[in-house]
Design a protein around this motif. Sequence first.
Motif, PDB file in Angstrom:
ATOM      1  N   CYS A   1      -9.879   7.929  -3.348  1.00  0.00           N
ATOM      2  CA  CYS A   1      -9.536   9.341  -3.496  1.00  0.00           C
ATOM      3  C   CYS A   1     -10.350  10.147  -2.494  1.00  0.00           C
ATOM      4  CB  CYS A   1      -9.830   9.790  -4.922  1.00  0.00           C
ATOM      5  SG  CYS A   1      -9.426  11.505  -5.273  1.00  0.00           S
TER       6      CYS A   1
ATOM      7  N   SER B   1       0.831  -1.200   0.000  1.00  0.00           N
ATOM      8  CA  SER B   1       0.000   0.000   0.000  1.00  0.00           C
ATOM      9  C   SER B   1       0.865   1.248   0.000  1.00  0.00           C
ATOM     10  CB  SER B   1      -0.889   0.025   1.245  1.00  0.00           C
ATOM     11  OG  SER B   1      -1.702  -1.123   1.327  1.00  0.00           O
TER      12      SER B   1
ATOM     13  N   LEU C   1      -4.656  10.019  -2.348  1.00  0.00           N
ATOM     14  CA  LEU C   1      -4.955   8.808  -3.101  1.00  0.00           C
ATOM     15  C   LEU C   1      -4.391   7.641  -2.291  1.00  0.00           C
ATOM     16  CD1 LEU C   1      -6.251   7.738  -5.724  1.00  0.00           C
ATOM     17  CD2 LEU C   1      -3.926   7.629  -6.676  1.00  0.00           C
TER      18      LEU C   1
ATOM     19  N   PHE D   1      -8.203   1.641  -4.868  1.00  0.00           N
ATOM     20  CA  PHE D   1      -7.781   3.018  -4.628  1.00  0.00           C
ATOM     21  C   PHE D   1      -8.942   3.821  -4.055  1.00  0.00           C
ATOM     22  CE2 PHE D   1      -4.189   3.417  -8.051  1.00  0.00           C
ATOM     23  CZ  PHE D   1      -3.620   2.247  -7.584  1.00  0.00           C
TER      24      PHE D   1
ATOM     25  N   VAL E   1      -8.712   0.517 -11.123  1.00  0.00           N
ATOM     26  CA  VAL E   1      -8.332   0.761  -9.729  1.00  0.00           C
ATOM     27  C   VAL E   1      -9.515   0.688  -8.767  1.00  0.00           C
ATOM     28  CG1 VAL E   1      -6.441   2.222 -10.525  1.00  0.00           C
ATOM     29  CG2 VAL E   1      -8.586   3.288  -9.770  1.00  0.00           C
TER      30      VAL E   1
ATOM     31  N   LYS F   1       0.094   5.780   0.200  1.00  0.00           N
ATOM     32  CA  LYS F   1      -0.859   6.882   0.218  1.00  0.00           C
ATOM     33  C   LYS F   1      -0.182   8.113  -0.348  1.00  0.00           C
ATOM     34  CE  LYS F   1      -4.182   9.343   3.119  1.00  0.00           C
ATOM     35  NZ  LYS F   1      -4.768   9.442   4.491  1.00  0.00           N
TER      36      LYS F   1
ATOM     37  N   MET G   1      -3.820   3.869  -1.891  1.00  0.00           N
ATOM     38  CA  MET G   1      -3.707   2.748  -2.823  1.00  0.00           C
ATOM     39  C   MET G   1      -3.381   1.486  -2.037  1.00  0.00           C
ATOM     40  SD  MET G   1      -1.528   4.652  -5.841  1.00  0.00           S
ATOM     41  CE  MET G   1      -0.071   4.836  -4.819  1.00  0.00           C
TER      42      MET G   1
ATOM     43  N   ASP H   1       0.523  -1.039 -11.712  1.00  0.00           N
ATOM     44  CA  ASP H   1       0.255   0.282 -11.159  1.00  0.00           C
ATOM     45  C   ASP H   1       1.501   1.162 -11.189  1.00  0.00           C
ATOM     46  OD1 ASP H   1      -1.753  -1.316  -8.672  1.00  0.00           O
ATOM     47  OD2 ASP H   1      -2.471  -0.215 -10.442  1.00  0.00           O
TER      48      ASP H   1
ATOM     49  N   TYR I   1     -13.599   6.656 -10.279  1.00  0.00           N
ATOM     50  CA  TYR I   1     -12.418   5.825 -10.444  1.00  0.00           C
ATOM     51  C   TYR I   1     -12.374   5.164 -11.814  1.00  0.00           C
ATOM     52  CZ  TYR I   1     -12.356   6.321  -5.409  1.00  0.00           C
ATOM     53  OH  TYR I   1     -12.333   6.851  -4.156  1.00  0.00           O
TER      54      TYR I   1
END
Length: 123
Positions: free
Chosen positions: A70, A17, A81, A68, A64, A19, A83, A90, A60
């Motif tokens: 947002c 992950s 974001l 993801f 994603v 961010k 993720m 990606d 989106y």
Amino acid sequence: QMQLVESGGGSVQAGGSLKLSCAASGPAFENYIMGWFRQAPGKEREFVAASSKNGGSSYYADSVKGRFTCSRDNAKKVVYLQMITLKPEDTAVYYCAATQDYSIVDGKHYGYWGQGTQVTVSS
């Protein structure tokens, strides 16, 4: 005049992950739809996600969705974001952008762009 600065990129293994954050300077952040785009080497820039002006709605790309998220904080003038479950595909430079147009998928409608932050996902 709005300026955008992304941060939070890096290298992670598949399944990991990250961010991303995008800090805005300038007036009326809340009047802009904020979008995230990415561009992988040799590929065209593509839409990733966008947040409505008040953050109440997010949009989106199919690639994603479910991975993801947002979001934005208008008081701090930041868009995020988040993720998760990252995949090697990606891997790209991620850009945030601002628009007052409702054609949110096409980057041509965004008037302000950050410099980008690299995300690398290894298998």
